[in-house]
Design an enzyme around this catalytic site. Structure first.
Site, PDB file in Angstrom:
ATOM      1  N   CYS B  37      35.826  30.237  33.861  1.00 53.17           N
ATOM      2  CA  CYS B  37      34.838  31.231  34.298  1.00 53.17           C
ATOM      3  C   CYS B  37      33.604  30.554  34.879  1.00 53.17           C
ATOM      4  O   CYS B  37      32.690  31.224  35.359  1.00 53.17           O
ATOM      5  CB  CYS B  37      34.433  32.129  33.136  1.00 53.17           C
ATOM      6  SG  CYS B  37      35.836  32.876  32.306  1.00 53.17           S
ATOM      7  N   CYS B 107      24.630  35.141  32.592  1.00 54.55           N
ATOM      8  CA  CYS B 107      24.152  33.876  32.010  1.00 54.55           C
ATOM      9  C   CYS B 107      23.330  34.155  30.751  1.00 54.55           C
ATOM     10  O   CYS B 107      23.435  33.432  29.753  1.00 54.55           O
ATOM     11  CB  CYS B 107      23.291  33.112  33.007  1.00 54.55           C
ATOM     12  SG  CYS B 107      24.160  32.621  34.505  1.00 54.55           S
TER      13      CYS B 107
END
Lengths: 425, 137
Positions: B37, B107
């Site tokens: 990912c 994030c």
């Protein structure tokens, strides 16, 4: 046309000079676009104000002068690819040329068949055009590629059937620079009466393209990938052995022998022509020089970093292209660390789709290494000190980011990352 | 796309980079994300057993600049907090502090997951059953 890997802009001010006298920032993303050659600009300038006529105006000197500029350009382009002038159609760029070639053949030969063959590593201008045709009832085969990025000719042979009307395979790939065996592909097509289109955007002006020797029926050409202007391109359409016909996708005044209506972009066309003339003249020396710089960059990086992997064939490749995956380092963070150098990454973080490069995935490169890839595109205006500077910056940044990388730490501890059960999977 | 000054600062000067002994009883380790990912964060905390205060935190991150900045900031924020206070840190706090654009919100989510996973690991070592580690997935 745009490429699929994009460079994020960093809003810090890059350094302005380096001890070695290298001027910063350094542009090394010549597959995305190239700076225009000053000689091209010089050739174009009169066509904006002084020679502004419409090339289709038949009744006065303004039109004739513009037409003369266009026809000179047509000759220059034709000469570079081994075509005749009547086989060159001007467009707005390679994306339009790809659309015109593929849709134009699909419509014109609908009675003959509905099957098109392409490859998974093609540019989106080809892939998305094929996808649209699928909606209209065409059948499309997307050939896989081998580990080196090249298609297997046996796969192509097997894919062709009596309904196949078109094979469209790119000449040189925009991410990994690999050169497909176009002459062999064209031969297979001609043996079976199938039309062969090649998106030659990255190849024309960089490596020899000869539509006769390489059995090409249609070829897409772009201005801004070869030191010419943006917004102009061309499509080569073969006129004999076999004569290829295409339906227009833009209707109007019947310009370009009915294949592409619209007032000609005379300054752009003149610029494209000049770019082709320069390429024709300088290609042998330039390709040697660029390959030398590319190899220098490659050797410097590969000699100093472990676990760096070159993506795509090293043998069948554009001279200025280098694409490397730096294991354990994410591509966008690497770009951020070398923000005084313009290159591109196949990392998902740099694309709109949040998917890593489909080209690298097609080579069998794992997603992790696709995220870690950097594309260097060395061009006409890059120098040896620039290459050395880029190599040093890349090496130091990769080393720094590896110190920050949990994956690098785990790998050094002897953990096989493939065996880890990742929480995020 | 451009990065905020704070993201650039954390990227250039990441705080608390490093590793602690993950077998130590006082240390909780969170490893979240996946290489496929494009983001993996390892966040470790060292907790005072008497006070439940996080005395030290370290991280290592494979990911984009925003991922590095989010985890760097997370270590700064958890230090000096009790475990319960650290659990109250929300990803949107990180988004706000770093001015992350929408495409980079994941994030901050990962950084919150990393905090929770590290605390979950530490709690497990203390013999406390808690679902937070599982939630981190």
């Amino acid at each position: 046309m745009s490429t699929d890997v994009k460079t994020p802009q960093v809003n810090t001010q890059p350094h302005t000079s380096d001890p070695k006298g290298v001027k910063l920032p350094i542009y090394m993303d010549n597959h995305a676009t190239t700076p225009m050659d000053p000689r091209v600009l010089e050739e174009m300038l009169p066509y904006f104000m002084e020679k502004f006529g419409n090339a289709a105006s038949r009744n006065h000197s303004f039109g004739w002068v513009a037409e003369e500029g266009v026809e000179t350009a047509r000759e220059r382009i034709a000469k570079l690819v081994g075509a005749t002038t009547k086989e060159i159609i001007f467009t707005s760029g390679a994306t339009e040329s790809d659309n015109l070639a593929i849709k134009g053949v699909a419509e014109m030969y609908r009675e003959k068949g509905n099957h098109i063959i392409t490859a998974v590593t093609e540019h989106k201008a080809v892939l998305d055009t094929c996808k649209r045709l699928e909606k209209y009832g065409y059948r499309v085969t997307y050939l896989p590629v081998q580990k080196d990025g090249l298609i297997d000719l046996d796969d192509l042979k097997r894919a062709m059937d009596d309904k196949t009307i078109l094979v469209t395979i790119m000449f040189a790939n925009n991410e990994i620079g690999v050169l497909q065996p176009v002459a062999e592909i064209g031969k297979l097509c001609h043996e079976r009466g199938v039309i062969f289109h090649t998106d030659a955007t990255q190849a024309v002006g960089k490596v020899p393209v000869d539509v006769i020797k390489q059995n090409i029926d249609l070829a897409s050409i772009s201005g801004h990938k070869m030191y010419g202007p943006k917004g102009v391109g061309a499509l080569y359409v073969r006129r004999k052995n076999p004569r290829v016909q295409i339906s227009a996708i833009i209707d109007g005044g019947g310009h370009e022998r009915g294949m592409r209506s619209g007032t000609l972009n005379v300054p752009g066309i003149v610029g494209l022509g000049k770019a082709c003339a320069i390429a024709h003249e300088e290609m042998p020396q330039e390709s040697c020089r660029l390959a030398g710089l590319r190899n220098r960059l490659r050797d410097r990086i590969m000699n100093r970093l472990d676990e760096a992997y070159i993506n795509g064939s090293t043998e069948h490749r554009l001279p200025g292209n280098l694409n490397i995956s730096f294991a354990y380092v994410e591509g966008e963070s690497l770009l951020m660390g070398i923000n005084d150098i313009a290159v591109s990454s196949g990392s998902a973080c740099t694309s709109a789709t949040l998917e890593p490069s489909y080209v690298l995935k097609a080579l069998g490169t794992g997603d992790d290494l696709a995220h870690s890839s950097i594309r260097f595109g060395i061009g006409r205006f890059n120098t040896e000190p620039e290459v050395d500077y880029v190599a040093d910056r890349v090496i130091e940044t990769v080393e720094r980011l590896r110190e920050l990388s949990p994956l690098y730490e785990m790998a050094k501890e002897g953990i096989n990352l493939k065996d880890v059960k990742w929480a995020g999977e | 796309m451009s990065y905020s000054d704070k993201v650039i600062d954390h990227y250039n000067n990441p705080r608390n980079v490093g590793s602690m002994d993950k077998s130590s009883n006082d240390v909780g380790t969170g490893l979240v994300g996946a290489p496929e990912c494009g983001d993996v964060m390892k966040l470790q905390i060292k907790v005072n057993r008497e006070t439940n205060v996080i005395e030290d935190a370290k991280f290592k991150t494979f990911g984009c600049g925003s991922a590095i900045a989010s985890s760097s900031l997370a270590t700064e924020w958890v230090k000096g907090k009790t475990v319960d206070e650290a659990l109250a840190i929300k990803n949107m706090d990180i988004v706000k502090e770093l001015s992350l654009p929408p495409v980079k919100i994941h994030c901050s989510v990962l950084a919150e997951d990393a905090i929770r996973a590290a605390i979950g690991d530490w709690k497990k070592k203390q013999g406390v059953h808690t679902p937070v580690a599982a939630e981190a997935k």
